[in-house]
Motif scaffolding. Structure first.
Motif, PDB file in Angstrom:
ATOM      1  N   LEU A 109     -43.168  -4.721  41.011  1.00  0.00           N
ATOM      2  CA  LEU A 109     -41.810  -4.377  40.611  1.00  0.00           C
ATOM      3  C   LEU A 109     -41.195  -3.383  41.597  1.00  0.00           C
ATOM      4  O   LEU A 109     -40.047  -3.527  42.002  1.00  0.00           O
ATOM      5  CB  LEU A 109     -41.804  -3.796  39.199  1.00  0.00           C
ATOM      6  CG  LEU A 109     -40.455  -3.312  38.688  1.00  0.00           C
ATOM      7  CD1 LEU A 109     -39.486  -4.480  38.560  1.00  0.00           C
ATOM      8  CD2 LEU A 109     -40.613  -2.617  37.357  1.00  0.00           C
ATOM      9  N   ASP A 110     -41.979  -2.385  42.006  1.00  0.00           N
ATOM     10  CA  ASP A 110     -41.481  -1.401  42.968  1.00  0.00           C
ATOM     11  C   ASP A 110     -41.125  -2.062  44.295  1.00  0.00           C
ATOM     12  O   ASP A 110     -40.082  -1.760  44.886  1.00  0.00           O
ATOM     13  CB  ASP A 110     -42.520  -0.303  43.192  1.00  0.00           C
ATOM     14  CG  ASP A 110     -42.670   0.603  41.979  1.00  0.00           C
ATOM     15  OD1 ASP A 110     -41.753   0.622  41.133  1.00  0.00           O
ATOM     16  OD2 ASP A 110     -43.715   1.276  41.880  1.00  0.00           O
ATOM     17  N   LYS A 111     -41.968  -2.978  44.763  1.00  0.00           N
ATOM     18  CA  LYS A 111     -41.689  -3.682  46.014  1.00  0.00           C
ATOM     19  C   LYS A 111     -40.410  -4.506  45.898  1.00  0.00           C
ATOM     20  O   LYS A 111     -39.593  -4.549  46.814  1.00  0.00           O
ATOM     21  CB  LYS A 111     -42.858  -4.579  46.394  1.00  0.00           C
ATOM     22  CG  LYS A 111     -44.045  -3.832  46.944  1.00  0.00           C
ATOM     23  CD  LYS A 111     -45.154  -4.798  47.322  1.00  0.00           C
ATOM     24  CE  LYS A 111     -46.391  -4.061  47.793  1.00  0.00           C
ATOM     25  NZ  LYS A 111     -47.494  -4.981  48.109  1.00  0.00           N
ATOM     26  N   GLY A 154     -32.932  -3.073  47.511  1.00  0.00           N
ATOM     27  CA  GLY A 154     -32.169  -1.901  47.918  1.00  0.00           C
ATOM     28  C   GLY A 154     -31.695  -1.064  46.752  1.00  0.00           C
ATOM     29  O   GLY A 154     -30.756  -0.283  46.878  1.00  0.00           O
ATOM     30  N   ALA A 155     -32.300  -1.216  45.592  1.00  0.00           N
ATOM     31  CA  ALA A 155     -31.879  -0.466  44.418  1.00  0.00           C
ATOM     32  C   ALA A 155     -32.297   0.997  44.491  1.00  0.00           C
ATOM     33  O   ALA A 155     -31.740   1.841  43.801  1.00  0.00           O
ATOM     34  CB  ALA A 155     -32.454  -1.097  43.158  1.00  0.00           C
TER      35      ALA A 155
END
Length: 130
Positions: A56-58, A64-65
């Motif tokens: 999810l982090d990737k 670009g969030a």
């Protein structure tokens, strides 16, 4: 009279005995179904949760969030939120609605953008690029 039963049916048994899959695809499907039946309370559940979080982090970084928005975009947003406080005459709104074939809200926005000057608003509307 009752119909004859196949020889592998045991009286009183709820489910027929499982058959052994013959093809590789059938074995894979059976293994997948067996893994769905597993409870997941074992130690293997915690690393999967971390893996999902890492994925999810990737994905969020790829979108670009996690990047802050530039100052110019934030200032522009604030500018849009602050509408000019201009006294708009309803006769001017009616004039723009009648002459330019606009809705009342569009005519009001056009007048607000041009400091409630009907002549400037009409000129800007007519000369605006399409």
């Amino acid at each position: 009279m009752a119909e004859p039963q196949p020889p592998n049916v045991v009286e009183g048994a709820a489910d027929p005995p499982p058959s052994i899959p013959t093809s590789a695809e059938d074995r894979k499907a059976a293994a997948a179904l067996d893994s769905l039946d597993a409870r997941g309370d074992d130690e293997g559940a915690a690393p999967k949760k971390n893996i999902d979080r890492d994925a999810l982090d990737k994905a969020m970084k790829a979108l670009g969030a996690d990047k802050p928005k530039p100052k110019a975009a934030l200032e522009e947003k604030k500018e849009v939120e602050k509408k000019k406080v201009v006294k708009i005459d309803q006769a001017d709104v009616a004039l723009l609605v009648e002459q330019l074939d606009l809705s009342k809200t569009k005519a009001t926005e056009l007048l607000r953008a041009h400091d409630a000057d009907a002549v400037k608003a009409m000129t800007a509307f007519v000369t605006a690029p399409v």
